[in-house]
Scaffold this motif. Structure first.
Motif, PDB file in Angstrom:
ATOM      1  N   TYR A  84       5.238  -6.322  -7.388  1.00  0.00           N
ATOM      2  CA  TYR A  84       5.252  -6.681  -5.972  1.00  0.00           C
ATOM      3  C   TYR A  84       3.946  -6.394  -5.246  1.00  0.00           C
ATOM      4  O   TYR A  84       3.883  -6.498  -4.022  1.00  0.00           O
ATOM      5  N   ASP A  85       2.906  -6.048  -5.965  1.00  0.00           N
ATOM      6  CA  ASP A  85       1.576  -5.870  -5.381  1.00  0.00           C
ATOM      7  C   ASP A  85       0.591  -6.683  -6.215  1.00  0.00           C
ATOM      8  O   ASP A  85       0.558  -6.557  -7.444  1.00  0.00           O
ATOM      9  N   GLY A  86      -0.194  -7.521  -5.566  1.00  0.00           N
ATOM     10  CA  GLY A  86      -1.073  -8.435  -6.291  1.00  0.00           C
ATOM     11  C   GLY A  86      -2.074  -7.738  -7.195  1.00  0.00           C
ATOM     12  O   GLY A  86      -2.291  -8.146  -8.346  1.00  0.00           O
ATOM     13  N   ALA A  87      -2.684  -6.680  -6.690  1.00  0.00           N
ATOM     14  CA  ALA A  87      -3.675  -5.964  -7.497  1.00  0.00           C
ATOM     15  C   ALA A  87      -3.009  -5.293  -8.695  1.00  0.00           C
ATOM     16  O   ALA A  87      -3.562  -5.279  -9.810  1.00  0.00           O
ATOM     17  N   ALA A  88      -1.821  -4.738  -8.492  1.00  0.00           N
ATOM     18  CA  ALA A  88      -1.096  -4.096  -9.596  1.00  0.00           C
ATOM     19  C   ALA A  88      -0.691  -5.128 -10.645  1.00  0.00           C
ATOM     20  O   ALA A  88      -0.813  -4.864 -11.855  1.00  0.00           O
ATOM     21  N   LYS A 126      15.770  -3.854   0.429  1.00  0.00           N
ATOM     22  CA  LYS A 126      14.365  -3.975   0.812  1.00  0.00           C
ATOM     23  C   LYS A 126      13.447  -3.057   0.026  1.00  0.00           C
ATOM     24  O   LYS A 126      12.275  -3.372  -0.178  1.00  0.00           O
ATOM     25  N   ASP A 127      13.945  -1.892  -0.381  1.00  0.00           N
ATOM     26  CA  ASP A 127      13.039  -0.955  -1.047  1.00  0.00           C
ATOM     27  C   ASP A 127      13.818  -0.026  -1.964  1.00  0.00           C
ATOM     28  O   ASP A 127      15.058  -0.051  -2.014  1.00  0.00           O
ATOM     29  N   VAL A 128      13.072   0.794  -2.704  1.00  0.00           N
ATOM     30  CA  VAL A 128      13.694   1.679  -3.690  1.00  0.00           C
ATOM     31  C   VAL A 128      14.478   2.789  -3.000  1.00  0.00           C
ATOM     32  O   VAL A 128      15.466   3.283  -3.553  1.00  0.00           O
ATOM     33  N   HIS A 129      14.089   3.190  -1.803  1.00  0.00           N
ATOM     34  CA  HIS A 129      14.864   4.191  -1.058  1.00  0.00           C
ATOM     35  C   HIS A 129      16.300   3.693  -0.860  1.00  0.00           C
ATOM     36  O   HIS A 129      17.271   4.421  -1.105  1.00  0.00           O
ATOM     37  N   VAL A 187       8.237   9.445   3.382  1.00  0.00           N
ATOM     38  CA  VAL A 187       7.833   9.535   1.979  1.00  0.00           C
ATOM     39  C   VAL A 187       7.890   8.133   1.391  1.00  0.00           C
ATOM     40  O   VAL A 187       8.879   7.415   1.578  1.00  0.00           O
ATOM     41  N   ASP A 188       6.837   7.722   0.681  1.00  0.00           N
ATOM     42  CA  ASP A 188       6.873   6.373   0.115  1.00  0.00           C
ATOM     43  C   ASP A 188       7.603   6.376  -1.229  1.00  0.00           C
ATOM     44  O   ASP A 188       8.199   7.380  -1.638  1.00  0.00           O
ATOM     45  N   GLU A 189       7.540   5.259  -1.950  1.00  0.00           N
ATOM     46  CA  GLU A 189       8.372   5.071  -3.143  1.00  0.00           C
ATOM     47  C   GLU A 189       7.795   5.710  -4.405  1.00  0.00           C
ATOM     48  O   GLU A 189       8.447   5.718  -5.450  1.00  0.00           O
ATOM     49  N   ARG A 190       6.589   6.263  -4.320  1.00  0.00           N
ATOM     50  CA  ARG A 190       5.938   6.765  -5.538  1.00  0.00           C
ATOM     51  C   ARG A 190       6.686   7.933  -6.176  1.00  0.00           C
ATOM     52  O   ARG A 190       6.618   8.117  -7.403  1.00  0.00           O
ATOM     53  N   ARG A 242       2.334  -0.899  -1.316  1.00  0.00           N
ATOM     54  CA  ARG A 242       3.531  -1.423  -0.637  1.00  0.00           C
ATOM     55  C   ARG A 242       3.844  -0.639   0.633  1.00  0.00           C
ATOM     56  O   ARG A 242       4.319  -1.192   1.620  1.00  0.00           O
ATOM     57  N   ALA A 243       3.618   0.676   0.559  1.00  0.00           N
ATOM     58  CA  ALA A 243       3.770   1.554   1.738  1.00  0.00           C
ATOM     59  C   ALA A 243       5.139   1.408   2.388  1.00  0.00           C
ATOM     60  O   ALA A 243       5.249   1.212   3.600  1.00  0.00           O
ATOM     61  N   ARG A 244       6.185   1.530   1.561  1.00  0.00           N
ATOM     62  CA  ARG A 244       7.550   1.500   2.088  1.00  0.00           C
ATOM     63  C   ARG A 244       8.045   2.937   2.219  1.00  0.00           C
ATOM     64  O   ARG A 244       8.222   3.626   1.217  1.00  0.00           O
ATOM     65  N   PHE A 245       8.255   3.365   3.438  1.00  0.00           N
ATOM     66  CA  PHE A 245       8.551   4.768   3.704  1.00  0.00           C
ATOM     67  C   PHE A 245      10.029   4.981   4.006  1.00  0.00           C
ATOM     68  O   PHE A 245      10.688   4.136   4.611  1.00  0.00           O
TER      69      PHE A 245
END
Length: 453
Positions: free
Chosen positions: A342-346, A105-108, A409-412, A401-404
């Motif tokens: 995975y983000d439209g604006a990005a 689901k996410d980078v974590h 902590v998010d993915e940044r 994306r705000a995946r914590f």
């Protein structure tokens, strides 16, 4: 339709379109390869023997991995995670050890999966006096020094590669990569992601460039791995100029794949050598090596895995531009592409970086970054400046994306190493070369000692 039924054009397209899924179901799949080496001699391990690849595969089964056999040889391992998703450990032609991670689901989750894998590999390898190294190209050994793994498809590929370029055997035996596999929602979304990621693939190549050594000395490249791909079977590699043209979609990619000469068809555990022959003919008229047979859905899916462009379309998109590297950069590549795609604006901002480049720009940039890395230029801008923008766009995309993680902590944070690389203008290869000419005093054995997993 069964796998054995004749193929229709809809079946060809369906092999790719079946991957489309709603954004809520998008996953990330990480793959990475690494070189094994004997800690005493630095030589690459053979398949057989007490300190060989088979012994590694056997030792890892204590962690719940199940063996996959071909013609009596264990050639891979598989394991399901708690969600029932399958990860695999497989062998590249020269024994490069690959983790093909589960779709997560996410980078974590990806970084945890990768860390667990590297810990398990290290536990087994330490008992065998083996180490593993993440770089893009074997820094020490010649082609003829590299043991070959007992997988049927590789026999066919080894025989065919020298007919279609000078460096195909190097690709098979002496390279390692990190990949990121990503989803799309529909055909239009696939096209937007394919075009943007394909154009930006050389930027990723520069950020991850980590293969400046060949046979014990500097080779003149920052990414020797990426250079290998510029002279490996042009029928199935490259920047795919048709992706940037009007009308691109599933059908156009299927037409491209149909025109790529075949390697094989698999029947049971046997790979039937069909190298150089036409998949179109296999569909319509059959081929002499398989009398009375026509291509099946499985044959088509297998054929799609023998295409090697910088971005590959199957039922998902594969990012193929990065050299092998340490654990941190395995995680970073997933963060980079998830942030951008995975983000439209990005995604829109990333397309703005590349939308005015022409086909000649794409091809020239692909070659230039192999030697120049972040110092290369395209359309009046340095790759370093574009990389700074790309990483910033990815960072904003991950914020959105705000995946914590459990620690909120998010993915940044996984992008921090790439921010440092882009800001400094120094690729990982530049830094290795500085060590080689400085602290290491030309002793490349230090690479194995200081940079092993």
């Amino acid at each position: 339709m069964t796998d054995a039924a004749p193929l229709s054009r809809n079946d060809l397209i369906g092999a790719m379109s079946k991957g489309a899924k709603p954004k809520a179901h998008w996953r990330i799949g990480a793959e990475h390869e690494k070189f094994g080496f004997d800690r005493s001699t630095l030589r690459r391990p053979t398949y057989e023997g007490d300190t060989g690849i088979l012994a590694m595969l056997t030792g890892l089964q204590r962690f719940g991995w199940s063996p996959v056999e071909e013609a009596g040889y264990v050639i891979a391992l598989e394991r399901k995670n708690d969600e029932g998703m399958t990860a695999s450990i497989s062998l590249e032609p020269g024994g490069q050890f690959e983790l093909s991670g589960a779709p997560l689901k996410d980078v974590h989750d990806i970084c945890n999966e990768t860390g667990q894998h590297l810990m398990e590999v290290k536990q087994v390898a330490d008992q065998m006096n083996l180490g593993f190294l993440g770089t893009g190209f074997d820094p020490m050994w010649r082609r003829e020094d590299v043991p070959v793994m007992p997988k049927g498809r590789y026999v066919i590929m080894r025989n065919y590669m020298p007919k279609k370029g000078k460096l195909g055997l190097d690709m098979m035996l002496r390279t390692c990569t990190i990949q990121s596999n990503l989803d799309f929602s529909d055909e239009a979304d696939m096209v937007a992601k394919f075009r943007t990621s394909l154009a930006l693939q050389p930027i990723a190549t520069a950020l991850f460039a980590c293969s400046p050594f060949t046979e014990g000395k500097p080779n003149g490249f920052l990414s020797a791995r990426a250079n290998v791909w510029t002279d490996t079977d042009p029928d199935r590699t490259g920047m795919l100029d048709f992706v940037f043209r009007d009308g691109f979609g599933y059908e156009r990619y299927a037409d491209y794949a149909l025109d790529v000469p075949m390697y094989f068809a698999k029947r049971g555990d046997t790979y039937v050598d069909l190298s150089g022959q036409s998949f179109r003919s296999f569909m319509t008229d059959g081929l002499p090596a398989l009398p009375g047979e026509r291509a099946t859905k499985k044959d088509w899916n297998d054929h799609l895995t023998t295409l090697f462009p910088e971005v590959r379309l199957k039922s998902y998109l594969e990012m193929r531009g990065a050299d092998g590297g340490p654990w941190s950069r395995i995680c970073a590549l997933q963060a980079l592409w998830a942030g951008v795609l995975y983000d439209g604006a990005a995604l829109a901002a990333a397309w703005d970086l590349v939308k005015d480049w022409d086909i000649a720009d794409h091809e020239r940039l692909r070659r230039d970054v192999t030697r120049l890395g972040l110092r290369a230029e395209v359309a009046g801008r340095s790759v370093r400046d574009i990389a700074v923008d790309m990483v910033a766009i990815a960072k904003e995309g991950l914020k959105n994306r705000a995946r914590f993680s459990g620690g909120m902590v998010d993915e940044r944070g996984y992008l921090s190493e790439l921010e440092d690389i882009a800001d400094s203008g120094l690729t990982p290869a530049d830094r290795l070369l500085a060590l080689y000419h400085g602290e290491w005093q030309g002793d490349l054995t230090r690479l194995y000692r200081d940079f092993a997993y």
